[in-house]
Design a protein around this motif. Structure first.
Motif, PDB file in Angstrom:
ATOM      1  N   ALA A  36       0.800  -1.222   0.000  1.00 39.42           N
ATOM      2  CA  ALA A  36       0.000   0.000   0.000  1.00 39.42           C
ATOM      3  C   ALA A  36       0.839   1.281   0.000  1.00 39.42           C
ATOM      4  CB  ALA A  36      -0.945   0.007   1.196  1.00 39.42           C
ATOM      5  N   THR A  37       1.944   1.274   0.710  1.00 38.04           N
ATOM      6  CA  THR A  37       2.725   2.505   0.851  1.00 38.04           C
ATOM      7  C   THR A  37       3.959   2.568  -0.041  1.00 38.04           C
ATOM      8  OG1 THR A  37       4.112   1.599   2.609  1.00 38.04           O
ATOM      9  CG2 THR A  37       2.050   2.701   3.275  1.00 38.04           C
ATOM     10  N   GLY A  38       4.423   1.412  -0.524  1.00 33.14           N
ATOM     11  CA  GLY A  38       5.652   1.372  -1.300  1.00 33.14           C
ATOM     12  C   GLY A  38       6.904   1.418  -0.441  1.00 33.14           C
ATOM     13  N   TYR A  39       6.742   1.371   0.887  1.00 31.76           N
ATOM     14  CA  TYR A  39       7.887   1.370   1.797  1.00 31.76           C
ATOM     15  C   TYR A  39       8.772   0.182   1.440  1.00 31.76           C
ATOM     16  CZ  TYR A  39      10.362   2.097   6.217  1.00 31.76           C
ATOM     17  OH  TYR A  39      11.306   2.369   7.173  1.00 31.76           O
ATOM     18  N   PHE A  40      10.054   0.451   1.232  1.00 32.70           N
ATOM     19  CA  PHE A  40      10.952  -0.571   0.718  1.00 32.70           C
ATOM     20  C   PHE A  40      12.128  -0.797   1.656  1.00 32.70           C
ATOM     21  CE2 PHE A  40      14.512  -1.987  -1.948  1.00 32.70           C
ATOM     22  CZ  PHE A  40      13.939  -3.113  -2.513  1.00 32.70           C
ATOM     23  N   ILE A  41      12.450  -2.060   1.869  1.00 30.29           N
ATOM     24  CA  ILE A  41      13.613  -2.456   2.665  1.00 30.29           C
ATOM     25  C   ILE A  41      14.531  -3.245   1.738  1.00 30.29           C
ATOM     26  CG2 ILE A  41      14.432  -3.770   4.645  1.00 30.29           C
ATOM     27  CD1 ILE A  41      11.598  -3.441   5.852  1.00 30.29           C
ATOM     28  N   ALA A  42      15.669  -2.681   1.418  1.00 29.22           N
ATOM     29  CA  ALA A  42      16.614  -3.339   0.519  1.00 29.22           C
ATOM     30  C   ALA A  42      17.180  -4.596   1.169  1.00 29.22           C
ATOM     31  CB  ALA A  42      17.746  -2.386   0.162  1.00 29.22           C
ATOM     32  N   ARG A  43      17.389  -5.615   0.374  1.00 27.68           N
ATOM     33  CA  ARG A  43      17.845  -6.906   0.903  1.00 27.68           C
ATOM     34  C   ARG A  43      19.155  -6.784   1.675  1.00 27.68           C
ATOM     35  NH1 ARG A  43      20.242 -10.275  -4.229  1.00 27.68           N
ATOM     36  NH2 ARG A  43      21.722  -8.663  -4.818  1.00 27.68           N
ATOM     37  N   GLU A  44      20.027  -5.865   1.258  1.00 26.93           N
ATOM     38  CA  GLU A  44      21.317  -5.712   1.938  1.00 26.93           C
ATOM     39  C   GLU A  44      21.157  -5.201   3.365  1.00 26.93           C
ATOM     40  OE1 GLU A  44      20.686  -4.005  -1.016  1.00 26.93           O
ATOM     41  OE2 GLU A  44      21.558  -5.521  -2.324  1.00 26.93           O
ATOM     42  N   THR A  45      20.038  -4.537   3.628  1.00 27.28           N
ATOM     43  CA  THR A  45      19.846  -3.947   4.959  1.00 27.28           C
ATOM     44  C   THR A  45      19.016  -4.825   5.890  1.00 27.28           C
ATOM     45  OG1 THR A  45      17.854  -2.717   4.344  1.00 27.28           O
ATOM     46  CG2 THR A  45      19.993  -1.631   3.954  1.00 27.28           C
ATOM     47  N   LEU A  46      18.500  -5.936   5.414  1.00 32.37           N
ATOM     48  CA  LEU A  46      17.645  -6.796   6.245  1.00 32.37           C
ATOM     49  C   LEU A  46      18.293  -7.198   7.567  1.00 32.37           C
ATOM     50  CD1 LEU A  46      15.973  -9.089   3.576  1.00 32.37           C
ATOM     51  CD2 LEU A  46      14.835  -7.425   5.050  1.00 32.37           C
ATOM     52  N   PRO A  47      19.575  -7.595   7.584  1.00 30.48           N
ATOM     53  CA  PRO A  47      20.156  -8.041   8.856  1.00 30.48           C
ATOM     54  C   PRO A  47      20.667  -6.902   9.743  1.00 30.48           C
ATOM     55  CG  PRO A  47      21.721  -8.409   7.099  1.00 30.48           C
ATOM     56  CD  PRO A  47      20.463  -7.883   6.459  1.00 30.48           C
ATOM     57  N   ALA A  48      20.336  -5.658   9.427  1.00 28.90           N
ATOM     58  CA  ALA A  48      20.850  -4.517  10.204  1.00 28.90           C
ATOM     59  C   ALA A  48      20.440  -4.628  11.665  1.00 28.90           C
ATOM     60  CB  ALA A  48      20.334  -3.208   9.613  1.00 28.90           C
ATOM     61  N   ARG A  49      21.407  -4.358  12.532  1.00 25.33           N
ATOM     62  CA  ARG A  49      21.155  -4.421  13.977  1.00 25.33           C
ATOM     63  C   ARG A  49      21.750  -3.217  14.668  1.00 25.33           C
ATOM     64  NH1 ARG A  49      22.265 -10.821  14.698  1.00 25.33           N
ATOM     65  NH2 ARG A  49      21.028 -11.334  12.894  1.00 25.33           N
ATOM     66  N   ARG A  50      21.198  -2.915  15.808  1.00 29.12           N
ATOM     67  CA  ARG A  50      21.729  -1.838  16.642  1.00 29.12           C
ATOM     68  C   ARG A  50      22.952  -2.352  17.398  1.00 29.12           C
ATOM     69  NH1 ARG A  50      16.599   0.286  19.970  1.00 29.12           N
ATOM     70  NH2 ARG A  50      17.699  -1.039  21.430  1.00 29.12           N
TER      71      ARG A  50
END
Length: 144
Positions: A36-50
């Protein structure tokens, strides 16, 4: 982190191939996209952690009013699987920290944020902690 995602067998346009989809999200070779929003999470950033090990995306998406936790969690896990990224115990904690916890009740998208469950309460006063009332000071008589 994986360098490539598997190509679906029946794809005429591999870059747009759908690896997984549900009512709200589509997982492709490029990443994860909200319909619905087009919000996109690139595959390279999926495992991002704090720095503390909590996963970024569950915490960030929990702030979005349009993001349903169930469909996001399902799609996020599918995206991790497609990318060969192993979830860990901090992922579950990240979802709980961000989206809250489910209270007993019907099977719905409703979650209660942890901040709504934990409320500040003023400490109870006790007689020992309360100082005794002060008596008014007496005027000193000054002799002439």
């Amino acid at each position: 982190m994986p360098t490539s995602w598997p190509t679906p067998p029946c794809s005429s346009r591999p870059d747009d191939a759908v690896l997984f989809e549900n009512r709200d999200w589509v997982v492709s070779r490029e990443g994860l996209e909200h319909r619905a929003t087009g919000y996109f999470i690139a595959r390279e950033t999926l495992p991002a952690r704090r720095a503390d090990g909590y996963w970024d995306w569950p915490l960030q998406l929990s702030e979005k009013t349009w993001c349903g936790v169930r469909s996001f969690r399902e799609a996020f896990l599918a995206a991790l699987d497609a990318g060969g990224i192993a979830p860990d115990s901090k992922l579950t904690l990240s979802f709980a920290l961000g989206f809250g916890t489910r209270l007993p009740g019907p099977d719905t998208e409703e979650f209660t944020a942890l901040a709504d469950l934990v409320r500040f309460a003023a400490p109870k006063s006790s007689a020992a902690a309360t100082p005794a009332p002060r008596r008014p000071a007496r005027a000193l008589a000054v002799g002439a």
